[in-house]
Design a protein around this motif. Structure first.
Motif, PDB file in Angstrom:
ATOM      1  N   LEU A 124      10.809  11.558  -6.789  1.00 45.81           N
ATOM      2  CA  LEU A 124      10.372  11.923  -8.141  1.00 45.81           C
ATOM      3  C   LEU A 124       8.845  12.031  -8.225  1.00 45.81           C
ATOM      4  CD1 LEU A 124      12.791   9.681 -10.273  1.00 45.81           C
ATOM      5  CD2 LEU A 124      13.177  12.003  -9.450  1.00 45.81           C
ATOM      6  N   ALA A 125       8.142  11.253  -7.413  1.00 46.93           N
ATOM      7  CA  ALA A 125       6.668  11.308  -7.442  1.00 46.93           C
ATOM      8  C   ALA A 125       6.146  12.583  -6.806  1.00 46.93           C
ATOM      9  CB  ALA A 125       6.075  10.095  -6.742  1.00 46.93           C
ATOM     10  N   THR A 126       6.890  13.139  -5.848  1.00 51.01           N
ATOM     11  CA  THR A 126       6.466  14.395  -5.219  1.00 51.01           C
ATOM     12  C   THR A 126       7.101  15.602  -5.913  1.00 51.01           C
ATOM     13  OG1 THR A 126       8.302  14.230  -3.648  1.00 51.01           O
ATOM     14  CG2 THR A 126       6.159  13.400  -2.904  1.00 51.01           C
ATOM     15  N   GLY A 127       8.277  15.385  -6.514  1.00 48.38           N
ATOM     16  CA  GLY A 127       9.026  16.507  -7.091  1.00 48.38           C
ATOM     17  C   GLY A 127       9.596  17.402  -6.002  1.00 48.38           C
ATOM     18  N   GLU A 128       9.720  16.835  -4.800  1.00 45.25           N
ATOM     19  CA  GLU A 128      10.214  17.629  -3.659  1.00 45.25           C
ATOM     20  C   GLU A 128      11.352  16.904  -2.955  1.00 45.25           C
ATOM     21  OE1 GLU A 128       7.170  19.207  -0.950  1.00 45.25           O
ATOM     22  OE2 GLU A 128       5.695  18.276  -2.273  1.00 45.25           O
ATOM     23  N   GLU A 129      12.069  17.647  -2.114  1.00 44.15           N
ATOM     24  CA  GLU A 129      13.126  17.047  -1.293  1.00 44.15           C
ATOM     25  C   GLU A 129      12.604  16.863   0.128  1.00 44.15           C
ATOM     26  OE1 GLU A 129      15.778  15.894  -2.681  1.00 44.15           O
ATOM     27  OE2 GLU A 129      15.044  16.748  -4.556  1.00 44.15           O
ATOM     28  N   PRO A 130      12.824  15.669   0.713  1.00 42.13           N
ATOM     29  CA  PRO A 130      12.316  15.437   2.071  1.00 42.13           C
ATOM     30  C   PRO A 130      12.978  16.342   3.108  1.00 42.13           C
ATOM     31  CG  PRO A 130      13.705  13.611   1.342  1.00 42.13           C
ATOM     32  CD  PRO A 130      13.516  14.509   0.160  1.00 42.13           C
ATOM     33  N   ILE A 131      12.198  16.682   4.150  1.00 40.39           N
ATOM     34  CA  ILE A 131      12.727  17.545   5.210  1.00 40.39           C
ATOM     35  C   ILE A 131      12.955  16.784   6.522  1.00 40.39           C
ATOM     36  CG2 ILE A 131      11.897  19.739   4.268  1.00 40.39           C
ATOM     37  CD1 ILE A 131       9.447  19.502   6.121  1.00 40.39           C
ATOM     38  N   SER A 132      12.388  15.585   6.615  1.00 37.35           N
ATOM     39  CA  SER A 132      12.696  14.771   7.798  1.00 37.35           C
ATOM     40  C   SER A 132      12.483  13.303   7.484  1.00 37.35           C
ATOM     41  CB  SER A 132      11.830  15.172   8.997  1.00 37.35           C
ATOM     42  OG  SER A 132      10.543  14.609   8.885  1.00 37.35           O
ATOM     43  N   VAL A 133      13.143  12.455   8.299  1.00 41.02           N
ATOM     44  CA  VAL A 133      12.998  11.007   8.113  1.00 41.02           C
ATOM     45  C   VAL A 133      13.074  10.304   9.459  1.00 41.02           C
ATOM     46  CG1 VAL A 133      15.486  10.607   7.701  1.00 41.02           C
ATOM     47  CG2 VAL A 133      13.813   8.996   6.799  1.00 41.02           C
ATOM     48  N   ILE A 134      12.317   9.200   9.568  1.00 36.26           N
ATOM     49  CA  ILE A 134      12.507   8.273  10.684  1.00 36.26           C
ATOM     50  C   ILE A 134      12.584   6.886  10.069  1.00 36.26           C
ATOM     51  CG2 ILE A 134      10.023   8.199  11.257  1.00 36.26           C
ATOM     52  CD1 ILE A 134      11.129   7.915  14.267  1.00 36.26           C
ATOM     53  N   ALA A 135      13.574   6.105  10.525  1.00 36.82           N
ATOM     54  CA  ALA A 135      13.871   4.842   9.827  1.00 36.82           C
ATOM     55  C   ALA A 135      14.085   3.691  10.791  1.00 36.82           C
ATOM     56  CB  ALA A 135      15.121   5.022   8.974  1.00 36.82           C
ATOM     57  N   GLN A 136      13.900   2.485  10.272  1.00 34.26           N
ATOM     58  CA  GLN A 136      14.137   1.267  11.049  1.00 34.26           C
ATOM     59  C   GLN A 136      14.846   0.246  10.168  1.00 34.26           C
ATOM     60  OE1 GLN A 136      10.762  -1.416  12.170  1.00 34.26           O
ATOM     61  NE2 GLN A 136      11.214  -0.653  14.223  1.00 34.26           N
ATOM     62  N   ALA A 137      15.968  -0.293  10.654  1.00 39.29           N
ATOM     63  CA  ALA A 137      16.718  -1.320   9.925  1.00 39.29           C
ATOM     64  C   ALA A 137      16.465  -2.673  10.568  1.00 39.29           C
ATOM     65  CB  ALA A 137      18.214  -1.005   9.976  1.00 39.29           C
ATOM     66  N   SER A 138      16.488  -3.730   9.747  1.00 42.02           N
ATOM     67  CA  SER A 138      16.275  -5.062  10.303  1.00 42.02           C
ATOM     68  C   SER A 138      16.914  -6.114   9.423  1.00 42.02           C
ATOM     69  CB  SER A 138      14.773  -5.346  10.432  1.00 42.02           C
ATOM     70  OG  SER A 138      14.159  -5.278   9.160  1.00 42.02           O
ATOM     71  N   THR A 139      17.051  -7.323   9.962  1.00 45.22           N
ATOM     72  CA  THR A 139      17.527  -8.437   9.140  1.00 45.22           C
ATOM     73  C   THR A 139      16.867  -9.726   9.600  1.00 45.22           C
ATOM     74  OG1 THR A 139      19.429  -9.697   8.349  1.00 45.22           O
ATOM     75  CG2 THR A 139      19.603  -8.789  10.571  1.00 45.22           C
ATOM     76  N   THR A 140      16.590 -10.616   8.640  1.00 43.53           N
ATOM     77  CA  THR A 140      16.074 -11.949   8.980  1.00 43.53           C
ATOM     78  C   THR A 140      17.194 -12.984   8.861  1.00 43.53           C
ATOM     79  OG1 THR A 140      15.434 -12.365   6.691  1.00 43.53           O
ATOM     80  CG2 THR A 140      13.752 -11.416   8.140  1.00 43.53           C
ATOM     81  N   ARG A 141      18.372 -12.544   8.326  1.00 45.02           N
ATOM     82  CA  ARG A 141      19.500 -13.464   8.140  1.00 45.02           C
ATOM     83  C   ARG A 141      20.764 -12.860   8.761  1.00 45.02           C
ATOM     84  NH1 ARG A 141      19.471 -14.261   1.776  1.00 45.02           N
ATOM     85  NH2 ARG A 141      18.806 -12.084   1.881  1.00 45.02           N
ATOM     86  N   PRO A 142      20.790 -12.782  10.093  1.00 46.39           N
ATOM     87  CA  PRO A 142      21.918 -12.123  10.770  1.00 46.39           C
ATOM     88  C   PRO A 142      23.264 -12.798  10.485  1.00 46.39           C
ATOM     89  CG  PRO A 142      20.501 -13.260  12.356  1.00 46.39           C
ATOM     90  CD  PRO A 142      19.785 -13.278  11.056  1.00 46.39           C
ATOM     91  N   GLU A 143      23.237 -14.085  10.088  1.00 44.72           N
ATOM     92  CA  GLU A 143      24.498 -14.768   9.789  1.00 44.72           C
ATOM     93  C   GLU A 143      25.112 -14.223   8.502  1.00 44.72           C
ATOM     94  OE1 GLU A 143      21.454 -15.962   9.695  1.00 44.72           O
ATOM     95  OE2 GLU A 143      21.170 -17.062   7.828  1.00 44.72           O
ATOM     96  N   ILE A 144      24.316 -13.630   7.618  1.00 41.31           N
ATOM     97  CA  ILE A 144      24.829 -13.052   6.359  1.00 41.31           C
ATOM     98  C   ILE A 144      24.925 -11.529   6.484  1.00 41.31           C
ATOM     99  CG2 ILE A 144      24.432 -12.808   3.868  1.00 41.31           C
ATOM    100  CD1 ILE A 144      22.660 -15.371   4.118  1.00 41.31           C
ATOM    101  N   TYR A 145      23.866 -10.922   7.030  1.00 36.99           N
ATOM    102  CA  TYR A 145      23.840  -9.457   7.170  1.00 36.99           C
ATOM    103  C   TYR A 145      24.340  -9.079   8.561  1.00 36.99           C
ATOM    104  CZ  TYR A 145      21.900  -9.514   2.622  1.00 36.99           C
ATOM    105  OH  TYR A 145      21.775  -9.712   1.272  1.00 36.99           O
ATOM    106  N   LYS A 146      25.659  -9.267   8.742  1.00 31.28           N
ATOM    107  CA  LYS A 146      26.301  -9.013  10.034  1.00 31.28           C
ATOM    108  C   LYS A 146      26.663  -7.544  10.178  1.00 31.28           C
ATOM    109  CE  LYS A 146      29.502 -12.404   9.348  1.00 31.28           C
ATOM    110  NZ  LYS A 146      29.178 -13.634   8.678  1.00 31.28           N
TER     111      LYS A 146
END
Ligand code: NDP
Length: 332
Positions: A195-217
């Protein structure tokens, strides 16, 4: 049916959001009222029936829900279930001939979103996504800055939305029910950038992580993603179930804009490099959202956030998961 002054809404799924936000908001609306409920929990049906003075005939469970087709009191079905259930109930509501409001994230996949849009189109009913922020004048204010290019082109956006979720056994931690922070709080970080750009993204690079692997399995606790837009603007976004954060910063060619919070239920506010403040007060974001969506249905104007807008986010969410899986930049 004859023209109505207010549309009757049936809430489907009486959890936190229906109970604490939507039902209270429906006491403030001028174009909508709470006409019915759909729940799998008989004790909630009893409580709600008394509290909101609902007739027995307007109370459904997940099995007999389709009979809502024969109930003229219900104009709109509002799906407030875990995300993996959105598609089924949106399609069933559309087949029952009811307009549909559906909570975010619209659904776990692009294929689900497309099926939901098609079902509503085929049955000639409207589909609105519960993007309450797009009805908030504070959010509309920064959308307008992009539209007018008040400070020139957008160069860089930083967008964050997260909160600390202490629960240990909730659908937000369950993959099959559509959990994971990306669909939940992540869509607010993503909406901030879109909404801040008023545009649609054309590419993405992402990283997922967790500090609580016992809950976020099964799902990620935190997601960070970098977006590239057609104009060359870039966004750095982060979302988490482990960190309280909610802000947006936009750097333009000739100035800046900051919002904090950017996606709260109330109190969204900000400022710009020229000294302009963004600080509108509204009585209830959810009441405004439902009133505006009902008004659009009644007069036949465009919805602020139709199914297609929900789909735009899920297209990016899918690309984000693909990037996490492959470790590569993904074109959208
Ligand atoms: P809750 O877990 O609090 O409630 C979900 C409800 O769905 C349950 O209470 C239950 O209602 C029903 N349900 C049916 N089957 C299941 C199942 N297998 N597991 C869990 N619940 C089930 O969730 P929320 O209210 O927080 O979220 C619901 C939706 O609303 C989500 O899409 C969420 O993203 C969205 N949301 C949107 C917000 C916004 O700001 N726009 C804020 C919060 C949530 P019952 O007992 O009546 O059958």
């Amino acid at each position: 049916y004859p023209a109505k002054e207010k549309l009757g809404i049936a809430l489907v799924g009486l959890g936190y959001y229906s109970t604490d936000l939507l039902a209270p908001a429906l006491q403030l609306t001028e174009k909508a009222y709470l006409a019915g409920i759909v729940t799998g929990t008989p004790s909630k049906a009893e409580t709600w029936k008394k509290k909101y003075n609902l007739p027995e005939k307007n109370i459904y469970n997940y099995q007999n829900f389709d009979q809502i087709a024969n109930n003229p009191d219900i104009d709109v079905v509002y799906v407030v279930l875990p995300p993996s259930m959105h598609r089924e109930f949106v399609v069933r509501a559309a087949k029952a001939g009811k307009h549909v409001f559906c909570e975010k994230p619209m659904a776990p996949s692009v294929a689900d979103c497309e099926a939901m849009i098609k079902a509503c189109k085929d049955n000639k009913v409207k589909l609105a996504i519960g993007y309450r922020c797009q009805h908030d004048p504070n959010i509309q204010a920064y959308m307008q800055v992009a539209k007018e290019q008040k400070f020139g082109k957008v160069k860089m956006v930083t967008s964050a939305a997260g909160y600390f979720d202490g629960r240990t056994n909730h659908w937000k931690q369950n993959k099959a029910l559509g959990g994971g922070v990306m669909g939940d709080m992540g869509v607010y970080a993503l909406q901030g950038a879109r909404l801040a750009t008023g545009e649609e993204p054309i590419s993405v690079i992402a990283q997922a992580s967790t500090t609580r692997p016992e809950i976020y399995k099964e799902v990620e606790e935190t997601m960070m993603f970098l977006l590239e837009f057609p104009s060359g603007a870039r966004a750095s976004c982060q979302t988490s179930f482990g960190i309280n954060m909610n802000y947006l910063q936009v750097n333009y060619e000739k100035g800046w804009l900051k919002m904090e919070p950017q996606s709260g239920y109330n109190g969204n506010k900000g400022s710009m490099s020229d000294g302009t403040l963004i600080n509108f007060t509204i009585k209830s974001q959810q009441a405004k959202q439902m009133d505006e969506d009902c008004m659009a249905i009644m007069v036949g104007t465009d919805l602020i956030a139709p199914g297609e807008e929900g789909l735009r986010d899920i297209r990016v969410v899918e690309a984000i998961y693909k990037s996490v899986k492959t470790g590569q930049l993904v074109k959208i």
